[in-house]
Design an enzyme around this catalytic site. Structure first.
Site, mmCIF file in Angstrom:
data_model
loop_
_atom_site.group_PDB
_atom_site.id
_atom_site.type_symbol
_atom_site.label_atom_id
_atom_site.label_comp_id
_atom_site.label_asym_id
_atom_site.label_seq_id
_atom_site.Cartn_x
_atom_site.Cartn_y
_atom_site.Cartn_z
ATOM 1 N N GLY A 54 13.563 31.060 -10.685
ATOM 2 C CA GLY A 54 14.753 30.860 -11.756
ATOM 3 C C GLY A 54 15.555 30.063 -11.944
ATOM 4 C CG ASP A 255 13.221 26.449 -15.627
ATOM 5 O OD1 ASP A 255 12.233 27.292 -16.323
ATOM 6 O OD2 ASP A 255 13.219 26.244 -14.177
ATOM 7 C CG ASN A 265 11.449 28.872 -20.088
ATOM 8 O OD1 ASN A 265 11.858 29.602 -19.475
ATOM 9 N ND2 ASN A 265 10.964 30.060 -20.327
ATOM 10 C CE LYS A 266 7.398 29.535 -14.569
ATOM 11 N NZ LYS A 266 6.763 28.921 -13.889
#
Ligand code: MRU
Length: 373
Positions: A54, A255, A265-266
């Protein structure tokens, strides 16, 4: 937030603040254990092996990594070496570079004798700032939730048809942008926790988040610990739920967000944003300022981490006897490519929820919010 009724942070210190501990996230949800980070190399390994993960927590762990290095050897050479090692641990979350740049700028001008305490104070302050920032994101996000809940009650909202479903706000999230991904509160989950705590009926659709299953393992665990109603769904079920009006809004973490509002992001966030747009469901990104990369405009410039293909070809869990096992799910020798992040263009983002308020994901809007050119 609480674990079994006991308040925890994802990273914390003991003693005089010199003993650093983190929750080992590779063991959740089956085991809750904390591990001590003794050296900068331990901190770098924790980031690389996703014991911590994270974006905000990666930054906080890096700051403590520098503090541990300065306690062992406060020379400029040691600062350089620790910074280089930590910076290379993971490539996508810009919070890592942000924390290391700030630590370096603070520590370099000091005398060696001053560096260890200054580095420790810096890391502690960074953690407190993270908690405050996330709480603020929670409050701004809560205002969005209230607005959507009000529209839904008045009949203008999208999800559900019955009286009970009209009173419940259905939020979808991806990966884990919860308190485990930060020092506390989380970013995307901060408004969820605040809404739940003030008595708003909130239900979260948790996407499992292949391949590492941060949704299934971590988000489901932390929401469960806090008593927030949630339902786990496979990543591929999102389009179906969105198209049937079962989702009032999507909120995810980031991120790295470019100065023009593109969001890394993921992996899986981009197709989720596309499906949300096609179904007219608002898609928000909880974006704390340390996740903004002011040096780039275009999301295509963001480095995308590629991880071990074993994360795709194998799964880990507990069997019926409670024994932890890692098993292969593919034919032996199957080639797999494991892209860990994707980039969602700002045009698909309804709003960036920052600690200063909600702003459009557009060129200049973030800069105006943070008064940067
Ligand atoms: O690979 P991970 O688990 O570190 O990825 C985490 C995410 O993608 C989060 O959404 C992001 O870091 C924001 S966390 C507040």
């Amino acid at each position: 937030m609480k674990v079994g009724g006991v308040p925890y942070r994802a990273i914390f210190t003991e003693g005089a603040g010199t003993r650093v501990r983190v929750i080992d996230q590779t063991l959740l949800p089956h085991r809750f254990e904390t591990v001590r980070l003794r050296t900068a190399a331990d901190a770098a390994r924790a980031i690389r092996d996703m014991i911590v993960r994270g974006a905000p927590l990666i930054g906080a762990t890096a700051a403590y990594g520098v503090a541990l290095a300065m306690r062992a050897d406060p020379s400029v050479a040691s600062l350089k070496q620790a910074t280089a090692m930590l910076a290379s641990a993971r490539p996508t979350a810009v919070n890592l570079r942000w924390a290391l740049d700030a630590a370096g700028a603070l520590l370099r001008p000091l005398s060696p004798g001053e560096r260890a305490d200054a580095a420790q104070d810096f890391a502690a302050r960074l953690c407190e700032d993270d908690v405050r920032r996330n709480r603020s994101i929670g409050e701004h996000g809560l205002a969005v939730f209230r607005e959507i809940a009000r529209a839904k009650r008045s009949g203008a909202g999208r999800s559900g048809t019955g009286a009970a479903s009209k009173r419940t706000i259905n939020v979808m999230t991806h990966c884990n942008a919860g308190w485990l991904a930060t020092v506390d509160w989380g970013t995307a989950t901060a408004p969820v926790y605040l809404a739940h705590d003030e008595g708003m009926r909130v239900h979260v659709w948790v996407r499992e988040t292949r391949p590492r299953l941060q949704g299934a393992a971590l988000t489901a665990w932390e929401l469960g610990q806090h008593g927030v109603p949630h339902t786990l769904v496979s990543d591929s079920a999102a389009g179906h739920l969105l198209s049937r009006g079962k989702v009032d809004l999507v909120i995810v973490g980031t991120d790295r967000t470019t100065a023009a509002g593109d969001v890394a992001n993921k992996v899986g966030t981009y197709p989720l944003a596309l499906a949300a747009r096609d179904n007219g469901v608002p898609f928000y990104v909880a974006a704390p300022s340390p996740s903004i990369d002011w040096t780039i405009q275009d999301g295509a410039s963001i480095p995308i981490e590629e991880r071990d293909p074993d994360e795709i070809t194998q799964v880990w869990g507990v069997d019926e006897d409670g024994v932890e096992r890692r098993v292969r799910v593919t034919p032996q020798g199957t080639r797999a490519a494991n892209y860990a992040f994707d980039v969602t263009p700002g045009r698909l983002v309804t709003g960036l929820v920052t600690e200063r308020g909600v702003c459009p994901a557009e060129q200049g809007a973030l800069g105006r919010m943070f008064r940067r050119s």
